[in-house]
Write an enzyme that holds these catalytic residues in place. Structure first.
Site, PDB file in Angstrom:
ATOM      1  N   ARG A  47       0.820  -1.220   0.000  1.00  0.00           N
ATOM      2  CA  ARG A  47       0.000   0.000   0.000  1.00  0.00           C
ATOM      3  C   ARG A  47       0.854   1.271   0.000  1.00  0.00           C
ATOM      4  NH1 ARG A  47      -5.361  -1.089   3.745  1.00  0.00           N
ATOM      5  NH2 ARG A  47      -6.582  -1.964   2.041  1.00  0.00           N
ATOM      6  N   LYS A  82     -18.375 -16.523   1.958  1.00  0.00           N
ATOM      7  CA  LYS A  82     -19.821 -16.341   2.105  1.00  0.00           C
ATOM      8  C   LYS A  82     -20.561 -15.850   0.869  1.00  0.00           C
ATOM      9  CE  LYS A  82     -19.668 -14.852   6.890  1.00  0.00           C
ATOM     10  NZ  LYS A  82     -19.687 -13.468   7.350  1.00  0.00           N
ATOM     11  N   GLY A  89      -8.265  -7.114  -0.932  1.00  0.00           N
ATOM     12  CA  GLY A  89      -8.522  -7.939   0.255  1.00  0.00           C
ATOM     13  C   GLY A  89      -7.907  -9.318   0.117  1.00  0.00           C
ATOM     14  N   GLY A 128     -12.942  -3.953   0.611  1.00  0.00           N
ATOM     15  CA  GLY A 128     -14.321  -3.462   0.711  1.00  0.00           C
ATOM     16  C   GLY A 128     -14.660  -2.485  -0.395  1.00  0.00           C
TER      17      GLY A 128
HETATM   18  C1  3PG Z   1      -8.987  -1.409   4.522  1.00  0.00           C
HETATM   19  O1  3PG Z   1      -7.965  -1.864   5.027  1.00  0.00           O
HETATM   20  O2  3PG Z   1      -9.881  -2.125   4.032  1.00  0.00           O
HETATM   21  C2  3PG Z   1      -9.124   0.088   4.425  1.00  0.00           C
HETATM   22  O3  3PG Z   1      -7.977   0.724   4.851  1.00  0.00           O
HETATM   23  C3  3PG Z   1     -10.341   0.555   5.182  1.00  0.00           C
HETATM   24  O4  3PG Z   1     -10.212   0.257   6.540  1.00  0.00           O
HETATM   25  P1  3PG Z   1     -11.507   0.114   7.447  1.00  0.00           P
HETATM   26  O5  3PG Z   1     -12.217  -1.130   6.984  1.00  0.00           O
HETATM   27  O6  3PG Z   1     -11.027   0.053   8.870  1.00  0.00           O
HETATM   28  O7  3PG Z   1     -12.370   1.337   7.188  1.00  0.00           O
END
Ligand code: 3PG
Ligand code: MG
Length: 397
Positions: free
Chosen positions: A36, A197, A353, A376
């Protein structure tokens, strides 16, 4: 979908606040993955080359409005310095005089890093007074944190009310790639879904069903689909409350001529922790004491026949429990097929993710067109949502 990028004129000799996502994994205060950090280097360098004074702001973890030493961004300074090859000045606050003085006294070409924005409760509340204070020392805002753009927080959204705002290179590239696959994909467009899921992927299936040529389903979520087709799935993951959804999707896909392709064989074990050698069975022969934990070789061959012919691929969710090398085979072989598709000229995009971690661990990050930095955020984008940290940056035409 296109974002408003900064030009030289927008940033030259200006005090620029840049939202990055340095929410990186730490172990004993040491950053264990710099992906990142590296992802923002191009934007920071461009700003410096064009004579901006750059101040970086990010969250780290979920400190919920308290100062938590282990979540201080000071732990990240060294890694940013080595990624950029220049010194970084750390300021242990996010707003106020200390920040303003540091920014005002810094020479052009300087990089400043602020403390964790979530040390203030106001950040996650998108408090407008806090956003205004955050903006105060600066003349321009650059949003580059794609992976935090699904959060309507002060540093990802609120601050844009107070400063001329532009997108950075990372977020622009993410939107370009994710739009390319989800808006007007070249066909055949194959969506590969996995992960534990069904519930995590419902909205993505809903949003993309009419745009795809085929959906290949692996991972834990596949077993609910197999169960509604009358298979005995033993101890495998089953989401009873998502069975109706699975049934409806299978029917709707049939009606509109989209193939939903399910596993025909699976690697089984008696538990998640099993260290037994790999054993594969047909999905018609899963015994009551077994758990399906990865797709089998015949499924890989079936999936590969779709993947290798595709012009566009979007992949979200591993095919099995890839953390265990015995159960990483399905994910690895699907990644190989996706690599082949890329070599044949296909556009291949991997969601962030878990999928990004799997692809990285197995050595395929450089072998696909794009790996998203957002978990997300990429999922919500593919659900068709306009993300709050992106909306104000959209070019109107
Ligand atoms: C992540 O790691 O998915 C982002 O940095 C967002 O973090 P958060 O889910 O704590 O908002
Ligand atoms: Mg998260």
């Amino acid at each position: 979908m296109k974002l408003r990028e900064f030009s030289r004129q927008d940033v030259e000799n200006k005090k620029v606040l840049m939202r990055v996502d340095f929410n990186v994994p730490l172990k004993d205060g040491i950053v264990t993955d710099v992906t990142r950090i590296n992802a923002h280097v191009a934007t920071i360098r461009q700003l410096l080359d064009w004579g901006a004074k750059v101040t970086l702001v990010s969250h780290l973890g979920r400190p919920k409005g308290k100062r938590v030493d282990s979540l201080s961004l000071s732990h990240v300074v060294e890694k940013i310095e080595s990624a950029l090859g220049c010194p970084v000045t750390f300021v242990d606050d996010v707003i106020g005089e200390k920040v303003k003085n540091a920014v005002d006294s810094a020479p052009a070409g300087t990089v400043i890093l602020l403390e964790n924005s979530r040390f203030y409760l106001e950040e996650e509340k998108n408090d407008s007074d806090f956003a205004k204070k955050l903006a105060h020392p600066f003349e321009v805002f650059v949003m580059d944190a794609f992976s935090a753009s699904h959060r309507a927080h002060a540093s990802t959204r609120g601050v844009m009310e107070y400063l001329p705002s532009f997108s950075g290179h990372l977020i622009s590239r993410e939107i370009e790639m994710l739009s390319a696959v989800s808006e007007a994909p070249e066909k055949p467009f194959v969506l590969i879904l996995g992960g534990a899921k069904v519930s995590d992927k419902i909205k993505v299936i809903d949003h993309l069903l009419t745009k795809v040529s085929a959906i290949l389903i692996g991972g834990g979520m596949a077993y609910t689909f197999l169960a509604v087709q009358g298979k005995n799935i033993g101890h495998s993951l089953y989401e009873e409350d998502k069975a109706d959804f699975a049934r409806q999707m299978l029917n709707k896909a049939k009606e509109i001529g989209v193939d939903i392709v399910l596993p025909v064989d699976t690697a089984v074990a008696d538990s998640l922790e099993s260290d037994a050698p790999r054993k594969e069975v047909s999905v018609n022969e899963i015994s009551p004491s077994d758990m399906g934990l990865d797709i089998g070789k015949e499924t890989v061959a079936l999936f590969a026949s779709y993947i290798e012919k595709a012009k566009t691929i979007l992949w979200n969710g591993p095919m099995g429990v890839f953390e265990n090398p015995v159960l990483a085979e399905g994910t690895r072989l699907v990644a190989e097929a996706v690599e082949k598709c890329t070599k044949n000229g296909g556009v291949t995009v991997v969601g962030g993710g878990d999928t990004a971690s799997a692809v990285k661990k197995l050595g395929f990050s450089e072998k696909v067109t794009h790996v998203s930095t957002g978990g997300g955020a990429s999922l919500e984008f593919c659900e068709g949502k306009i993300l709050p940290g992106i909306e104000p940056l959209l070019e109107t035409q």
